[in-house]
Scaffold this motif. Structure first.
Motif, mmCIF file in Angstrom:
data_model
loop_
_atom_site.group_PDB
_atom_site.id
_atom_site.type_symbol
_atom_site.label_atom_id
_atom_site.label_comp_id
_atom_site.label_asym_id
_atom_site.label_seq_id
_atom_site.Cartn_x
_atom_site.Cartn_y
_atom_site.Cartn_z
ATOM 1 N N ALA A 91 -4.371 13.229 23.386
ATOM 2 C CA ALA A 91 -4.194 14.505 24.071
ATOM 3 C C ALA A 91 -2.765 15.012 23.937
ATOM 4 N N VAL A 92 -1.808 14.116 24.071
ATOM 5 C CA VAL A 92 -0.401 14.505 23.937
ATOM 6 C C VAL A 92 -0.121 15.047 22.543
ATOM 7 N N HIS A 93 -0.709 14.398 21.539
ATOM 8 C CA HIS A 93 -0.503 14.896 20.173
ATOM 9 C C HIS A 93 -1.129 16.276 20.010
ATOM 10 N N LYS A 94 -2.318 16.470 20.587
ATOM 11 C CA LYS A 94 -3.012 17.758 20.470
ATOM 12 C C LYS A 94 -2.236 18.872 21.162
ATOM 13 N N ILE A 95 -1.686 18.582 22.336
ATOM 14 C CA ILE A 95 -1.041 19.622 23.146
ATOM 15 C C ILE A 95 0.419 19.838 22.757
ATOM 16 N N TYR A 96 1.152 18.734 22.569
ATOM 17 C CA TYR A 96 2.596 18.832 22.353
ATOM 18 C C TYR A 96 3.036 18.527 20.921
ATOM 19 N N GLY A 97 2.167 17.893 20.140
ATOM 20 C CA GLY A 97 2.564 17.494 18.792
ATOM 21 C C GLY A 97 3.088 16.087 18.715
ATOM 22 N N GLY A 98 3.058 15.364 19.842
ATOM 23 C CA GLY A 98 3.532 13.989 19.863
ATOM 24 C C GLY A 98 4.314 13.699 21.121
ATOM 25 N N LEU A 99 4.459 12.411 21.425
ATOM 26 C CA LEU A 99 5.140 12.002 22.651
ATOM 27 C C LEU A 99 6.614 12.391 22.630
ATOM 28 N N GLU A 100 7.218 12.437 21.442
ATOM 29 C CA GLU A 100 8.626 12.817 21.362
ATOM 30 C C GLU A 100 8.840 14.247 21.851
ATOM 31 N N PHE A 101 7.856 15.124 21.616
ATOM 32 C CA PHE A 101 8.005 16.514 22.054
ATOM 33 C C PHE A 101 7.643 16.686 23.530
ATOM 34 N N LEU A 102 6.779 15.830 24.048
ATOM 35 C CA LEU A 102 6.569 15.809 25.494
ATOM 36 C C LEU A 102 7.858 15.381 26.189
ATOM 37 N N ALA A 103 8.551 14.398 25.628
ATOM 38 C CA ALA A 103 9.828 13.947 26.209
ATOM 39 C C ALA A 103 10.846 15.080 26.212
ATOM 40 N N ILE A 104 10.901 15.853 25.133
ATOM 41 C CA ILE A 104 11.826 16.987 25.066
ATOM 42 C C ILE A 104 11.457 18.034 26.112
ATOM 43 N N ASP A 105 10.161 18.317 26.234
ATOM 44 C CA ASP A 105 9.695 19.312 27.214
ATOM 45 C C ASP A 105 10.065 18.911 28.634
ATOM 46 N N ARG A 106 9.834 17.639 28.984
ATOM 47 C CA ARG A 106 10.149 17.195 30.338
ATOM 48 C C ARG A 106 11.654 17.151 30.579
#
Length: 399
Positions: free
Chosen positions: A365-380
């Motif tokens: 899901a993280v890959h689908k929404i954000y493109g990967g966990l690294e980009f979720l980390a950047i977003d947060r």
């Protein structure tokens, strides 16, 4: 086919005992990464939403503890002797490390070399690597958690990713050493032929030991790090092999082949001595790679028993002391024991099994929404910064 004077390339046709070593090595790497992500990294994801800076520090150290193991296994399973000499890489100063890319295993052996130089480098090094690797279950998720840079080899698509992650590195105020392969790919036969055609088309010399570097991405990364005031040095690393060359992860995992003699040389360049303009910076890299071709030619012309890179004026050769050697062995034991325990619990405990299923769904899901966990980390992290600004100046909320 290897370049002139290079040692032979090893591959298939190995005895069963040799192949068993490769299978054990691959299982240790992939299973420890897979279960480690499920049962250590995933529970820590909550930190992304409450303490994103703490998440970054913890994941840097956790991944650093893991990357020590594969390099150590190369020593103890395959008898690989990885030698590194030259200038010292500082783990507490931001830098760019550039290296020729002879095989797809250069980064693996380099982990061992960095550990010999300074174990803390295993926690602060970041790697730019092929985009497809982020899809590997377990290992790919761990590299996303480490905020490695995944590139698709197209500058138009990679530029935004690079800018986002390089800016993230700078704003976390952590000091990282980013490993970049300016050639863009390893020197396999197909890449060598493409490089030959490119050189012929441009009227350049066709190199025997390196590929022509890709200037655009290198220049962009250096200038972006400069703008962020987040680069102190560029370290030029040259890799050479003594007895054999093993081209890919498939060869070491499936056939159990591994070079026994791997050499690294490190040369340090302070950033204030590197050209400022894009054009001059690109030419600096081209000249450096031309000199690297000559360095490798001299290296491979030496008899194998005396083959080595020259010393640098302020450099030295780095070796493990008793403490770091013992720590390596303990870490191998730790990861082997915990991986076996997690595997057992995965099959024996319904809670552990369903947790693993939920974790796999989460990463998809993280890959689908954000493109990967690294980009979720950047977003947060960016959300956290905005909250800090509002907390310090409530009037911002009304503007």
């Amino acid at each position: 086919m290897s370049s002139l004077n290079e040692p032979p390339v090893l591959g298939a046709g190995q005895p069963i005992g040799t192949r068993l070593k490769g299978w054990f090595f691959a299982a240790a790497m992939l299973l420890s990464a897979f279960f480690g992500v499920l049962y250590i990294v995933t529970p820590l994801v909550v930190l992304l939403f409450v303490k994103p800076k703490l998440w970054r520090k913890m994941l840097d150290r956790l991944v650093g503890i893991w990357v020590i193991m594969p390099g150590a296994l190369c020593n103890y399973i395959f008898g690989a002797n990885i030698r590194i000499k030259g200038d010292f890489i500082k783990h507490d100063e931001a830098s760019l490390i550039i290296m020729n890319h002879r095989t797809r295993l250069d980064w693996l052996f380099f982990w061992n070399a960095l550990y010999k130089m300074d174990p803390w480098l295993c926690t602060s090094e970041k790697i730019s690597l092929k985009g497809m690797l982020k899809y590997v279950p377990g290992a790919g998720w761990a590299m996303q958690a480490a905020s490695y840079i995944f590139l698709d080899r197209s500058f138009d698509t990679d530029k935004t990713k690079l800018d986002n992650i390089l800016n993230y590195y700078a704003e976390t105020e952590n000091k990282y050493q980013l490993l970049l392969f300016p050639e863009g790919t390893d020197k396999c036969p197909k890449a060598t032929e493409r490089s030959r055609v490119f050189a012929e088309k441009k009227g350049h010399v066709h190199y025997q030991y390196v590929l022509h570097p890709r200037v655009t991405g290198f220049v962009h990364i250096v200038q972006a790090m400069r703008r962020a005031n987040n680069i102190d040095y560029i370290y030029d690393v040259t890799i050479g092999f003594g007895d054999a060359i093993v081209q890919s992860e498939v060869d070491i995992a499936s056939h159990g082949v591994c070079p026994k003699e791997i050499f690294y040389q490190v040369v340090k360049y302070p950033i204030n001595r590197i050209p400022q303009s894009d054009e001059a910076l690109g030419q600096w890299l081209i000249n450096l790679w031309r000199d690297k071709e000559e360095k490798l030619r001299r290296f491979y012309e030496m008899p194998r028993n005396v083959r080595q890179f020259p010393d640098t004026p302020d450099g030295m050769e780095y070796e493990l002391d008793n403490n770091t050697d013992t720590a390596q062995k303990w870490l191998i034991g730790f990861w082997c024991f915990t991986t076996c325990f997690w595997m057992f619990m995965f099959f024996q405990s319904a809670i552990m099994f369903y947790w693993a299923i939920i974790a796999c769904i989460f990463y998809a899901a993280v890959h689908k929404i954000y493109g990967g966990l690294e980009f979720l980390a950047i977003d947060r992290f960016n959300h956290s910064k905005q909250y800090e600004v509002v907390s310090q100046d409530p009037e911002v909320l009304n503007t």
